[in-house]
Write an enzyme that holds these catalytic residues in place. Structure first.
Site, PDB file in Angstrom:
ATOM      1  N   GLN C 134       0.825  -1.204   0.000  1.00  0.00           N
ATOM      2  CA  GLN C 134       0.000   0.000   0.000  1.00  0.00           C
ATOM      3  C   GLN C 134       0.862   1.258   0.000  1.00  0.00           C
ATOM      4  O   GLN C 134       1.625   1.483   0.933  1.00  0.00           O
ATOM      5  CB  GLN C 134      -0.881  -0.018   1.250  1.00  0.00           C
ATOM      6  CG  GLN C 134      -1.747   1.207   1.426  1.00  0.00           C
ATOM      7  CD  GLN C 134      -2.446   1.195   2.769  1.00  0.00           C
ATOM      8  OE1 GLN C 134      -1.906   0.702   3.743  1.00  0.00           O
ATOM      9  NE2 GLN C 134      -3.654   1.738   2.823  1.00  0.00           N
ATOM     10  N   GLU C 252      -9.010  -1.376   5.342  1.00  0.00           N
ATOM     11  CA  GLU C 252      -7.797  -1.546   6.140  1.00  0.00           C
ATOM     12  C   GLU C 252      -8.136  -1.597   7.621  1.00  0.00           C
ATOM     13  O   GLU C 252      -7.676  -2.463   8.356  1.00  0.00           O
ATOM     14  CB  GLU C 252      -6.814  -0.404   5.870  1.00  0.00           C
ATOM     15  CG  GLU C 252      -5.550  -0.536   6.730  1.00  0.00           C
ATOM     16  CD  GLU C 252      -4.552   0.601   6.523  1.00  0.00           C
ATOM     17  OE1 GLU C 252      -4.949   1.657   6.006  1.00  0.00           O
ATOM     18  OE2 GLU C 252      -3.389   0.411   6.904  1.00  0.00           O
TER      19      GLU C 252
END
Lengths: 379, 400, 400, 379
Positions: C134, C252
Site C-alpha cells: 500500500q 484496512e
C-alpha cells in the site's frame, strides 16, 4: 444467536419508549423526590405497566405472565433507565419474582407470581448486611423450630423493602459468615411480627430499606429450594437482576450521552459551539466507543440468560464491571461538559450522575465483579 | 535565634492565648470561620468565640497579614506571613475570616486601585466588616468570560448597570460586588470591558440562589436593573477592565488551590481510618487491596501537590518565574478533589448513597454531598479545560 | 439439518483433511501463514506444509471465500464465509494466506475496478501468487494523507511517477503497489489525487526497510524515480482517487481490527497463567491483587470488544447502519493492544526487560518486543486521534 | 529548607549539563548499544566524571570524596538522565558506595571508598532474586565457617554486576524467605572462585547481571554491619538509590517532554502545526502538570535524605510511584505524539520509552511503592 433484537423485541422497545416518555419523563422522578412521595414510586404507573404485561414478562402464562425472557425484561428496563423511571421492576420482577420462579414450590409460585404479574404484589429480596455487596456474608440466622424457623438479624439496602408485601430473606442455617454453603431463602410476609422496616432516602431519589428481624417466625413451607442450599437460588437470581440492572444503566447512559451531545452542539463559547473543540470531540468519541461496547455486552448477557448459557456468571460480571465504568465516565463527563449548568439541580444530568452512582454500587461495583470474574476464570 | 524564629515563637504564643479552644481542631477542618460582612454569616458554632477570634486578629492586622498597616493589614513580609500560616495550621486555629475580599479583590485593588479606593475599601475587608462577591460569569459567558453582556452606561454623574450575573458566590450575603461590565458595546470584545464596584444594598439588585446537585446553594444568580455606581467606582481605566480582571482571576485560582478542596488528612475521619472501618482489615491492612491502592495513590498525589505549592512559593521567593502556576494548581487541586470525593464514597459503599434521613450517619450524608459538590470544582473559577488551554499557551507556548 | 449446518459439517471435514497437523495450533497463534506473492515469504516452518495448505485452499477458492468464482474466489455467502472462519479457528487452522491484496485491495477493486482490472489482478491474489503493498503515507503526509506530494505525470502512452512513500508494509517483498499519487498539482488537495497500480519490479523503484523501536522492520520507505505505469493502471477516475482511497482505508481498518492485535487468550501462555507463573499464587489466585485486577479488566475488555465486532456484523446483516464501526474497532483494538502489551511486561517483571541474549527466555524477549511493537498500533492505519476525529464527525455529528 | 536548589547546586547542574551534553549525548548510548560495547558504558567517560568529582559526591573528603549530599548526586543523575548517559553512578555510588559508607568498618570504608571516589573501582549490589523487586525475599544463604562464611545462591538484575570489582551480596543468615530479620550483607571480590556472572542485554541498552554463587567463601571481616541485621543497611541504601534513580528519571522525562513539545511546534499536518490541535494541547498540558509534581517530590526527597528526615521511606515511595507513573505517561505520549517517526529506531523517543520501562521496574514499580507506602502509613 445474532446480537440484535428480534422484530418483536424491537416493537416492544418502541412501545415502551412511547409509554415511558409520555407517562414517566424525568420530571416524574423529580415530583416523587420533591413532594416527597411516601413510597418513592408511582403505584398507578406500576399498575399501568402491569397492564401492559411488563410485570409478568419472564413468568409463565398460567400465572398471568407473558412467558418471555430476560432479554425482553432488559428491553423494558433499558427504556425505564432512559428517563430514570422508578418502579418495582428490579425489586419485584428481576429479583423477587425470579427467586420465586427459580426456587419456590408449584403452589407457592402460583400464589405469589399471580399477584406479581397483576402488579398487585410487591416483593423485595433482603440479602445485604454490610456496607458493600457480598452475597454470602450473612449473619442473619434462621433457627429451626417445631413448625418452621425463627429469623433474627438485620439487613440493609433492601430495594423497595419499605413497601414490599413479602420479603425473600437470605438467612444462615449453618456454616459461618462468608460461607456459600449454609444459606437458606425464606419467603416472609412483611407484616409479620418482629419485623421493623426503615425506609432510607437515597441520593438518586430512590429508596432502600433497613430491616430488622427480631425472632420472626416463618412456616417451614416458606423455605425456597433446599435448606442450606439457598445460594443455588441466590446466585442465578442475583445474576439475572444484575443483568437487568445493566440494561437499565445502559438506557440511562444512552440518554445522558444524547443529552450531553446535544448540549455540545448548541452551547456557544468563543464564537462557536463547544462541540467543535477537539479536546471535547475526542472525549465524546471515547465515550461513544465505551457505550458501543456496553451495548454489546448487555444484549449478549440477556441472550445468554435466556438460552441457558453456562457462561452467564462470567458474562454478568463482565457486563456489570463495564456498565459501572461507563456510567461513571458518562456521569462525570456529562456534568463537566455541561459546565456550570450541569451542577444545578434543575438540570437533568445531575439526576443521572446520582442514579449512576447507586447503580454502580448495587449488586457489586466494577472492582467486585473483576474479582468475581477472576475467581470464575480460575485465577 | 534569628528574627524569623523569634517571630515564630511570638506568633505561636499569641495564637495560643488568642484563639479560643472551642475553634481549634486538629483535623485541619475549618470551623468557626466567618465570611465577614454586614450580614456576618458564621460557618460554625460557637459564634461568639468566632467573633472574639476575629476581633483579636483584626487588632493585629492578621486577617490580611501582608497588606500595609495603613489599609488594616499587618505589613508582614512574605516569610513572616508563611510562618503565621504554618503556626495557625499547627495549632489548629482556623483563619479568622475567609473572604473573597481578602483573597481576590484586596490584592487586586492594592495593585490597580486609586489611593482613595484603597482607603475606602481595604480596611473594612481587613476587619471583616464588609464582604465582597464576584460578578464575572453570565449565563451566556462561562468559559468565554469576555463575551459578557451586562451593560454599563455613563449617565454623567454616575454609571448605570443593567444585566445579569450567574455563579456569584455569596451574593445573597455580600455587601459589595466587583463586577465586570460591558462599557463599550461597539469595541472588540476584550476592549469594551470595565471592572466596576457595586453596592449590593440598593434598589434594582435582585439575588436568587441557585440550588446545586449537592442540595446546597452556594451560588446565586444576580439581576441588575438600572443599578447605580459612582464615577469613582471603576478599578483600572474605563474599557480597560480586562487586564484587571485577568489578574484577579489569577488571585482566584491561587486562593482556590491554596485553600484547596481537601478534607481532613489525619485523625479518625482520615481516609485510611475510614477505609479500615468500612472495608474491614486483614493483617492490619485495609482488606480491599484495590481501595488500599487507590488510597495510597491519593495520599501520595496530595503530598506531591502540597510540595509543588511549597516549591512554587520557594521558587518565587528565589526570583524564578512561576507565571502560570495558579492554573496548574487550580487544575490539579480540582481534579484531585473529584478523585478524592469518588474514593470517599467508594469506601463508604452503600452507606455512601444516602441523601438524608434515617439509615445514614450525618458524616456519611456529608461525604455524599461533598462528593457531589466536588464535581463543580473543575468548573467554577475557570474550568479544567480553560486551565489546560492557559498552560498549553502560556507555559508550553503551543499556538492557537 | 439446515444448509448452513450442512456446510459447516463439510467445511470441518475438509479442514481436517486438508490442513496439515503441523500448522495447527490451539493457542490461536498464527503459524505457517504466507503473505503470498512471487517472493513468497512464509512466516513459519514447515514451509512445505504451508504451501500445501495454500494450494488446497486455492483449489476451493477459500483464500478469498466471498469473491466471485470467476476471480478465484469461492462465491460464498457472508454467512458461509463466517462459518468457514469459525471452523478454521476452532480447528486451529491458520489462514492459508494473509495479504493486503485479500484484505484491502481486492475488495476495493471489486467495487471500483474495471472488468479488465479484475480479471488481471484478482485471481493471482486469490491464488497467493502476487502480493500487494500500500503506497499511501509520505514523510510529510501522515494523518493528513491528502497532502501527499508523489507526482504522477501523463506521458501520453503511460504515466510516470516520482516521489517517495513511507510505512509501506512489505514493500520489500511485494510484487505490486496500489499507490496514491498527485495527478493534478493545481487542483484542491482532495481533487488532484489518483489511485494507480505500480509494478514494483522495474527500474526506478528503490525500497529501504525502516528499523522500528522493536528491532523489526515490517515497514519500508519506497522511492520512485520516473517509474512507469500503464494507462489502464488507474483505479477509479483520474483525479478521483480520493473516494477510492477512503473506501480502501475502511477495509484496512476492518482488516486490522478483525485480525486484531491480540495474542493467545487460552493455553499456557495465556495472561492468567503467566501471571500465576511470574507473580506467584496465594490461595490459587494470582498473588498480586493489582495485576489480577488489571488482568480481569483486560480480559473483560477484550470480550466486550469481540462481542461488539460480532454485534456489528449482526447489525449489518439485519440491515442496520454500522457506517463507521471500522473506526471504533481500529481505535479500540489498538488502544487495548497497547494496554495488553503493558500488562504482559508488567507480569514478567524484570524478566520483561530483556532485549536479547542470555538471561531471558525467547518467550520473554518476544513479549518485550511485542510490547514495543504495540505502540505503533495506534499510529499505523490511521492514528487513534484520526479515528476519534472520524467518530466525532461522522457518528456524533460534531462540527469542525 | 526551601524546595529549590542552592546557588552551588545550580552551578553544579550547569557544569554537569555542559559536560554531559558534550561528552555523552544520546548518540553515545546508541554507539554503546550498536557496537556493541562489551561493558555497556564508557570507562573513559567514567574516569572523566570521577575527575570532576562526581564519583565521590556523597563521600567524605578523607576518601577523596566531595562530602556533599544526595541532593548534589541527584543533580548530576538528573543531567545524566536527560541524555540517557550510561554510567556506574547508580550501581557504584548510589547503591554500592552508600552501602559501604553506611555499613562498613572504618578500615573497609577507606579501602573501598578511596577506589570508588577515584573512579577506579566498580561496585554492584546483589539483592534481587525473583522477577520483581522484593528486598527481603532472599534465599541465597551465607553459612558460618571457621574463618568466615560460605555463600550459595543466585541473584538476578544486579546492576553493572558484570563489570563490578566487588559485589555487595545480600544473603540470609537466619530466618526464612521474606523475613526482614536474618539478612546479612557481605562484600565479596567479584573474582572469588565459585562466582559465575552472566551479563544480560536489556531493552534500554544497559545491562544487569545474573550471578551464581557456588559455595563462595568470604572472610568474616567482610561482613557489613551486624549479622542478621543487614536490612538496617539495605533499607536506607535502597531508599537512597531509589531517590537517585528518581532524579535520573526526572531528567529523562524533562528531555523527552522538551523533545516532544518541540515536535508539536514544528510538525505540520492539515495546514497547521499539530501543536495547535486542542486535544494534543490538553494532553501536553496534563503532562506538564504531572512533571511539575514530579519535580517537587524529587528535590524534596533528596533534601529529606540529606537532612536525615525520618519520613524518608514514605517520601521515597511517593517519589518512585510518581516518577514511574509520569515516565510511563511520557514515554507513551511521546511516541504517540511523534507518530510514525516515533516508532523508528533512529528517533530518540524510543530510547527514552525503553529506559523509562527499565527505570519503572528498578527498585519496585509504582504498585510496589503504593503498597509499601500504605504499610509505612499503617494501613
Amino acid at each position: 444467536m445474532p446480537l440484535v433484537h428480534s422484530e418483536e423485541q424491537t416493537l416492544l422497545r418502541e412501545i415502551a419508549r412511547d409509554f415511558i416518555s409520555e407517562k414517566s419523563p424525568t420530571g416524574e422522578l423529580r415530583r416523587l423526590r420533591d413532594e416527597p412521595d411516601p413510597i418513592g414510586f408511582s403505584k398507578s404507573l406500576w399498575k399501568e405497566m402491569a397492564e401492559l404485561g411488563w410485570a409478568g414478562i419472564p413468568f409463565a402464562e398460567e400465572f398471568g405472565g407473558a412467558d418471555l425472557g430476560h432479554t425482553e425484561l432488559g428491553v423494558v428496563l433499558q427504556e425505564c433507565g432512559r428517563t430514570l423511571t422508578a418502579s418495582p421492576l428490579l425489586s419485584t420482577i428481576a429479583l423477587g419474582g425470579t427467586a420465586i420462579d427459580l426456587g419456590a414450590s408449584e403452589a407457592l409460585r402460583k400464589e405469589v407470581l399471580t399477584g406479581v404479574c397483576s402488579g398487585q404484589r410487591i416483593l423485595a429480596v433482603a440479602h445485604q448486611e454490610q456496607t458493600r455487596h457480598a452475597p454470602y456474608a450473612t449473619e442473619t440466622r434462621a433457627t429451626k423450630t417445631p413448625s418452621g424457623y425463627t429469623i433474627a438479624g438485620s439487613k440493609t439496602f433492601v430495594l423497595d423493602g419499605h413497601v414490599a408485601d413479602q420479603l425473600l430473606v437470605v438467612a444462615r442455617t449453618s456454616g459461618s459468615s462468608r460461607d456459600r454453603n449454609g444459606l437458606s431463602l425464606f419467603l416472609v410476609d412483611a407484616e409479620t411480627p418482629g419485623i421493623t422496616r426503615t425506609r432510607t432516602l437515597q441520593v438518586d431519589g430512590r429508596n432502600a430499606a433497613r430491616i430488622e428481624f427480631r425472632d420472626v417466625e416463618v412456616d417451614g413451607q416458606r423455605l425456597l429450594g433446599e435448606i442450606d442450599r439457598g445460594a443455588e437460588i441466590l446466585d442465578p437470581v442475583l445474576d439475572r437482576a444484575t443483568a437487568g440492572l445493566c440494561a437499565e444503566m445502559l438506557g440511562g447512559i444512552e440518554a445522558a450521552f444524547e443529552h450531553t451531545l446535544n448540549y455540545l452542539k448548541v452551547r456557544e463559547q468563543f464564537g462557536t459551539v463547544i462541540g467543535s473543540f477537539q479536546a471535547l470531540k475526542h472525549r465524546a468519541a471515547e465515550l461513544h466507543v465505551e457505550i458501543e461496547l456496553s451495548r454489546s455486552i448487555v444484549i449478549e448477557v440477556q441472550q445468554a440468560i435466556d438460552s441457558g448459557d453456562e457462561a452467564v456468571p462470567e458474562l454478568v460480571s463482565t457486563a456489570k464491571a463495564r456498565l459501572s465504568e461507563t456510567a461513571f465516565l458518562m456521569g462525570n463527563e456529562g456534568v463537566q461538559m455541561l459546565g456550570g449548568i450541569g451542577m444545578t439541580d434543575e438540570e437533568d444530568i445531575g439526576l443521572y450522575l446520582k442514579r449512576f452512582r447507586v447503580q454502580q454500587f448495587t449488586f457489586g461495583d466494577a472492582s467486585f465483579h473483576r474479582d468475581r470474574y477472576a475467581n470464575l476464570r480460575g485465577y | 535565634m534569628n528574627e524569623l524564629e523569634q517571630f515564630r515563637e511570638e506568633t505561636r504564643e499569641w495564637i495560643e492565648t488568642s484563639c479560643p479552644e472551642s475553634l481549634r481542631s486538629s483535623t485541619g477542618q475549618r470551623s468557626g470561620t466567618t465570611m465577614g460582612g454586614r450580614r456576618f454569616p458564621v460557618f460554625a458554632e460557637p459564634a461568639e468565640d468566632s467573633h472574639l477570634w476575629l476581633s483579636r486578629a483584626v487588632e493585629r492586622g492578621y486577617c490580611a497579614p501582608t497588606w500595609p498597616r495603613e489599609y488594616g493589614g499587618a505589613g508582614l513580609e512574605r516569610a513572616q506571613a508563611a510562618v503565621l500560616r504554618e503556626e495557625m495550621l499547627r495549632l489548629g486555629a482556623p483563619p479568622p475570616v475567609v473572604s473573597m475580599g481578602l483573597l481576590m479583590f484586596g490584592p487586586t485593588l492594592l495593585e490597580f486601585g486609586t489611593e482613595e479606593q484603597k482607603q475606602q475599601h481595604l480596611p473594612p475587608i481587613a476587619r471583616g466588616e464588609i464582604s465582597w462577591c464576584q460578578g464575572y460569569s453570565e449565563p451566556g459567558a462561562g468559559s468565554d468570560l469576555a463575551s459578557l453582556q451586562t451593560r454599563c452606561e455613563d449617565r454623567g454623574d454616575h454609571y448605570s448597570i443593567t444585566g445579569q450575573k450567574i455563579w456569584t458566590s455569596g451574593a445573597d450575603v455580600a455587601d459589595w460586588m466587583f463586577c465586570l461590565v460591558r462599557s463599550d458595546p461597539g469595541a472588540p470584545k476584550h476592549e469594551g470591558i470595565s471592572l466596576i464596584l457595586i453596592d449590593m444594598n440598593q434598589p434594582g439588585v435582585r439575588v436568587s440562589p441557585i440550588k446545586l446537585i449537592s442540595g446546597s446553594s452556594p451560588f446565586c444568580q444576580t439581576f441588575f436593573e438600572e443599578v447605580r455606581a459612582e464615577k469613582n467606582a471603576l478599578v483600572g481605566p474605563l474599557h480597560g477592565g480586562w487586564t484587571v480582571a485577568k489578574r484577579l482571576l489569577q488571585y482566584e485560582r491561587q486562593g482556590i488551590s491554596s485553600s484547596g478542596f481537601m478534607g481532613p488528612t489525619r485523625g479518625t475521619d482520615a481516609p485510611p481510618e475510614l477505609a479500615k472501618r468500612y472495608c474491614g482489615t486483614s493483617d492490619g491492612k485495609v482488606a480491599d487491596p484495590i481501595i488500599r491502592d487507590r488510597l495510597a495513590r491519593m495520599e501520595m498525589d496530595q503530598h506531591c501537590f502540597n510540595s509543588t505549592v511549597r516549591r512554587t512559593a520557594d521558587e518565587a521567593r528565589a526570583g524564578n518565574d512561576v507565571g502560570t502556576a495558579s492554573s496548574i494548581f487550580k487544575y490539579k487541586a480540582s481534579e484531585d478533589a473529584k478523585k478524592r470525593g469518588e474514593l470517599m464514597v467508594a469506601i463508604l459503599g452503600t452507606q455512601g448513597l444516602g441523601w438524608e434521613g434515617d439509615g445514614y450517619e450525618p458524616f456519611e450524608i456529608d461525604q455524599t454531598r461533598t462528593w457531589l459538590r466536588s464535581k463543580g470544582n473543575s468548573i467554577e473559577g475557570g474550568t479544567s479545560e480553560v486551565q489546560l488551554n492557559i498552560i498549553a499557551k502560556r507555559v508550553l507556548g503551543l499556538p492557537d
